[in-house]
Design a protein around this motif. Structure first.
Motif, PDB file in Angstrom:
ATOM      1  N   LEU A  25      -0.230  34.484  23.139  1.00  0.00           N
ATOM      2  CA  LEU A  25      -0.327  35.367  21.965  1.00  0.00           C
ATOM      3  C   LEU A  25      -0.816  34.623  20.724  1.00  0.00           C
ATOM      4  O   LEU A  25      -1.408  35.227  19.826  1.00  0.00           O
ATOM      5  CB  LEU A  25       1.009  36.040  21.672  1.00  0.00           C
ATOM      6  CG  LEU A  25       1.372  37.221  22.558  1.00  0.00           C
ATOM      7  CD1 LEU A  25       2.725  37.784  22.161  1.00  0.00           C
ATOM      8  CD2 LEU A  25       0.307  38.307  22.519  1.00  0.00           C
ATOM      9  N   LYS A  28      -4.238  35.245  19.694  1.00  0.00           N
ATOM     10  CA  LYS A  28      -4.526  36.544  19.077  1.00  0.00           C
ATOM     11  C   LYS A  28      -3.995  36.641  17.647  1.00  0.00           C
ATOM     12  O   LYS A  28      -3.965  37.703  17.055  1.00  0.00           O
ATOM     13  CB  LYS A  28      -3.921  37.677  19.914  1.00  0.00           C
ATOM     14  CG  LYS A  28      -4.581  37.844  21.259  1.00  0.00           C
ATOM     15  CD  LYS A  28      -5.999  38.311  21.059  1.00  0.00           C
ATOM     16  CE  LYS A  28      -6.638  38.734  22.359  1.00  0.00           C
ATOM     17  NZ  LYS A  28      -7.953  39.310  22.150  1.00  0.00           N
ATOM     18  N   ILE A  36      -0.254  39.688  15.100  1.00  0.00           N
ATOM     19  CA  ILE A  36      -0.883  39.599  16.419  1.00  0.00           C
ATOM     20  C   ILE A  36      -1.905  40.727  16.491  1.00  0.00           C
ATOM     21  O   ILE A  36      -1.551  41.897  16.403  1.00  0.00           O
ATOM     22  CB  ILE A  36       0.172  39.701  17.532  1.00  0.00           C
ATOM     23  CG1 ILE A  36       1.194  38.565  17.366  1.00  0.00           C
ATOM     24  CG2 ILE A  36      -0.496  39.631  18.901  1.00  0.00           C
ATOM     25  CD1 ILE A  36       2.434  38.713  18.206  1.00  0.00           C
ATOM     26  N   MET A  46      -1.872  44.549  17.428  1.00  0.00           N
ATOM     27  CA  MET A  46      -1.605  44.890  18.828  1.00  0.00           C
ATOM     28  C   MET A  46      -0.335  45.706  18.943  1.00  0.00           C
ATOM     29  O   MET A  46       0.649  45.443  18.251  1.00  0.00           O
ATOM     30  CB  MET A  46      -1.418  43.621  19.661  1.00  0.00           C
ATOM     31  CG  MET A  46      -2.661  43.017  20.175  1.00  0.00           C
ATOM     32  SD  MET A  46      -2.206  41.727  21.385  1.00  0.00           S
ATOM     33  CE  MET A  46      -3.784  41.468  22.131  1.00  0.00           C
ATOM     34  N   MET A  51      -0.341  44.218  24.181  1.00  0.00           N
ATOM     35  CA  MET A  51       0.147  42.873  24.519  1.00  0.00           C
ATOM     36  C   MET A  51       0.388  42.747  26.019  1.00  0.00           C
ATOM     37  O   MET A  51       0.024  41.736  26.621  1.00  0.00           O
ATOM     38  CB  MET A  51       1.429  42.556  23.750  1.00  0.00           C
ATOM     39  CG  MET A  51       1.203  42.194  22.316  1.00  0.00           C
ATOM     40  SD  MET A  51       2.741  41.640  21.573  1.00  0.00           S
ATOM     41  CE  MET A  51       2.940  42.901  20.352  1.00  0.00           C
ATOM     42  N   TYR A  54      -2.908  42.404  27.748  1.00  0.00           N
ATOM     43  CA  TYR A  54      -3.498  41.093  27.459  1.00  0.00           C
ATOM     44  C   TYR A  54      -2.777  39.981  28.237  1.00  0.00           C
ATOM     45  O   TYR A  54      -3.414  39.069  28.766  1.00  0.00           O
ATOM     46  CB  TYR A  54      -3.450  40.818  25.958  1.00  0.00           C
ATOM     47  CG  TYR A  54      -3.900  39.443  25.574  1.00  0.00           C
ATOM     48  CD1 TYR A  54      -5.246  39.071  25.705  1.00  0.00           C
ATOM     49  CD2 TYR A  54      -3.004  38.494  25.100  1.00  0.00           C
ATOM     50  CE1 TYR A  54      -5.661  37.797  25.363  1.00  0.00           C
ATOM     51  CE2 TYR A  54      -3.419  37.221  24.757  1.00  0.00           C
ATOM     52  CZ  TYR A  54      -4.751  36.878  24.891  1.00  0.00           C
ATOM     53  OH  TYR A  54      -5.155  35.614  24.562  1.00  0.00           O
ATOM     54  N   CYS A  62       7.139  42.961  28.765  1.00  0.00           N
ATOM     55  CA  CYS A  62       6.664  42.656  27.411  1.00  0.00           C
ATOM     56  C   CYS A  62       7.709  43.064  26.369  1.00  0.00           C
ATOM     57  O   CYS A  62       7.948  42.336  25.408  1.00  0.00           O
ATOM     58  CB  CYS A  62       5.333  43.366  27.155  1.00  0.00           C
ATOM     59  SG  CYS A  62       4.530  42.818  25.648  1.00  0.00           S
TER      60      CYS A  62
END
Length: 128
Positions: A25, A28, A36, A46, A51, A54, A62
């Motif tokens: 992360l 990003k 992020i 995001m 997330m 990704y 997550c």
């Protein structure tokens, strides 16, 4: 150029996978505002589903990762207005950015982070 990563603080997650997610992360991170971000131009934070996609994990995993990150003070979750709707914006504590592009060195960005966390104090580190 040699880097001494001993001066940086790694988060102490309960699972090794969470550390890998956090490292990914960091790629990003919007260095101006510390959130992020998606790859799109403009202010586009995001979402949890972004997330998860990704990181290549389920949305539930997550959510657990973000929950633990918020509890540890590594990531903050703040409801903000994005374009015309309110949604959660996730920011990484400057203490845990590994000094990427000097973002962690900026006291102004630390103050922005502190304001976004409603004044909650986090230990600040000096990186030389």
């Amino acid at each position: 150029m040699n880097y001494d990563f001993k001066q940086y603080i790694l988060p102490k997650y309960s699972k090794d996978n969470y550390l890998a997610y956090w490292l990914k992360l960091l790629k990003k991170l919007d260095y101006r505002l510390g959130y992020i971000a998606n790859d799109n131009v403009g202010y586009n934070p995001m979402r949890i589903t972004d997330m998860a996609d990704y990181l290549g994990i389920s949305t539930l995993t997550c959510k657990r990762f973000i929950k633990e990150s918020v509890e540890l003070g590594i990531i903050t979750k703040q409801l903000e207005k994005v374009v015309s709707q309110k949604r959660n914006v996730f920011r990484i504590n400057p203490k845990y950015t590994l000094g990427i592009l000097g973002w962690a060195l900026s006291f102004n960005n630390y103050l922005k982070f502190e304001r976004k966390t409603n004044g909650k104090k986090f230990k600040r580190i000096n990186i030389r």
